[in-house]
Motif scaffolding. Structure first.
Motif, short mmCIF file in Angstrom:
data_model
loop_
_atom_site.label_atom_id
_atom_site.label_comp_id
_atom_site.label_asym_id
_atom_site.label_seq_id
_atom_site.Cartn_x
_atom_site.Cartn_y
_atom_site.Cartn_z
N GLU A 1 34.09 50.26 3.89
CA GLU A 1 36.02 50.08 4.20
C GLU A 1 35.49 48.69 4.95
OE1 GLU A 1 39.87 52.00 5.61
OE2 GLU A 1 38.00 53.73 4.53
N SER A 2 35.13 48.72 6.07
CA SER A 2 35.56 47.91 6.91
C SER A 2 35.33 46.12 6.89
CB SER A 2 34.91 48.83 8.51
OG SER A 2 33.73 48.00 8.47
N GLU B 1 40.26 55.26 3.57
CA GLU B 1 39.71 56.33 3.49
C GLU B 1 40.97 57.80 3.56
OE1 GLU B 1 36.23 59.61 4.47
OE2 GLU B 1 36.37 56.81 5.81
N LYS B 2 41.96 57.51 4.70
CA LYS B 2 43.08 58.29 4.52
C LYS B 2 43.89 58.43 3.97
CE LYS B 2 43.03 57.74 9.89
NZ LYS B 2 43.18 57.52 11.58
N LYS C 1 37.23 50.67 20.33
CA LYS C 1 37.66 52.16 19.53
C LYS C 1 36.53 51.52 18.71
CE LYS C 1 42.49 51.78 21.14
NZ LYS C 1 44.03 52.69 21.21
N PRO C 2 36.29 52.83 17.88
CA PRO C 2 35.50 52.77 16.95
C PRO C 2 36.14 52.07 15.49
CG PRO C 2 35.78 54.78 17.15
CD PRO C 2 36.02 54.68 18.39
N TYR C 3 35.64 51.82 14.49
CA TYR C 3 37.15 51.78 13.24
C TYR C 3 37.01 52.52 13.04
CZ TYR C 3 38.38 50.46 8.72
OH TYR C 3 39.30 49.66 7.82
N GLU C 4 38.79 53.01 12.74
CA GLU C 4 39.30 53.97 11.78
C GLU C 4 39.78 53.30 10.19
OE1 GLU C 4 43.35 55.40 13.21
OE2 GLU C 4 42.06 55.13 16.29
N PRO C 5 39.11 54.72 9.51
CA PRO C 5 39.07 54.33 7.85
C PRO C 5 40.42 54.60 7.63
CG PRO C 5 38.01 55.82 8.33
CD PRO C 5 38.27 55.35 10.22
N TYR C 6 40.90 53.41 6.78
CA TYR C 6 42.66 52.85 6.30
C TYR C 6 42.53 54.06 5.37
CZ TYR C 6 45.61 50.63 3.86
OH TYR C 6 47.53 49.64 3.31
N ASN D 1 41.23 47.50 22.05
CA ASN D 1 40.76 47.83 21.02
C ASN D 1 39.21 47.91 20.40
OD1 ASN D 1 43.31 49.18 20.03
ND2 ASN D 1 43.91 46.72 19.02
#
Length: 240
Positions: free
Chosen positions: A34-35, A171-172, A164-169, A161
């Motif tokens: 995803e990222s 997937e949420k 910070k680790p990648y936050e799934p977009y 930022n």
């Protein structure tokens, strides 16, 4: 440009005035990395406003270059990586900046005999944005002080930022939708949807929930329809 109906029923979109085609990947394909996917599509559709810090580090004023100028800088770099999720089997590694007889720059692939001039570029990014529900980010500061303030503010934001680790977009959103009564797919069948179909479902459900809540307020007397910012709220099917 293709109609909305054709977007729903095809796996790729032909870019007008060129031999380029854009694949419409499935939710499953995107979730595999995803990222990486969102990094690619975000960068290829980016405006100078979104790259103000990087451009400033290069000594370039983001307010003085065009969206296509930025694309000419970024696409030859990204073409060295795997872009098959967007371009399928097309080999894109030889795309580079060339000049025509009038010294006007354009992106060209000798092996594929494909040119991406500004017109093709605009069609390309419009389609990618539509598939992914991206809005064009554009803002021009009123003066030099505002420009410098924006750059420093964005620089600090990017620095924060970066830690910070990648936050799934996606997937949420998948998890939220498969647990919503309005969404007709379970988790497994959702994986086979094209990202365009998925995004359109997400958009429709968002609007329908907003419409339902608005109507409850109207009937309860707590919402004044004359003060709604958009009359689109009074229709359960969005205009666009």
């Amino acid at each position: 440009m293709e109609s909305r109906k054709s977007y729903l029923n095809i796996s790729s979109v032909a870019i007008p005035d060129t031999k380029l085609n854009i694949r419409i990947p499935t939710v499953r394909e995107i979730l595999e990395d995803e990222s990486s996917y969102y990094s690619i599509v975000s960068s290829l559709t980016a405006t100078p406003f979104q790259y103000m810090v990087q451009l400033d580090d290069m000594g370039i004023d983001f307010t003085t270059i065009t969206d296509y100028d930025l694309f000419k800088m970024l696409f030859p770099i990204y073409s060295q990586s795997d872009l098959s999720i967007l371009f399928g089997d097309l080999a894109v590694s030889d795309f580079a900046v060339y000049r025509d007889d009038n010294q006007k720059e354009f992106i060209y692939s000798p092996n594929n005999n494909i040119a991406i001039d500004e017109k093709v570029y605009n069609n390309l990014v419009d389609i990618i944005r539509k598939i992914n529900l991206f809005e064009k980010a554009k803002y021009k500061p009123g003066n030099e002080s505002a420009r410098k303030y924006l750059i420093e503010k964005e620089r600090k934001k990017q620095k924060r930022n970066s830690k910070k680790p990648y936050e799934p977009y996606l997937e949420k959103i998948v998890i939220a939708l498969v647990n919503a009564s309005e969404f007709p797919y379970d988790y497994d069948s959702c994986m086979n949807l094209s990202i365009y179909r998925f995004n359109q479902s997400f958009k429709q459900i968002q609007h329908k929930i907003y419409f339902d809540n608005t109507m409850i307020g109207v009937y309860a007397g707590t919402v004044d329809t004359s003060k709604l910012s958009s009359k689109d709220a009074l229709f359960w099917i969005p205009n666009n």
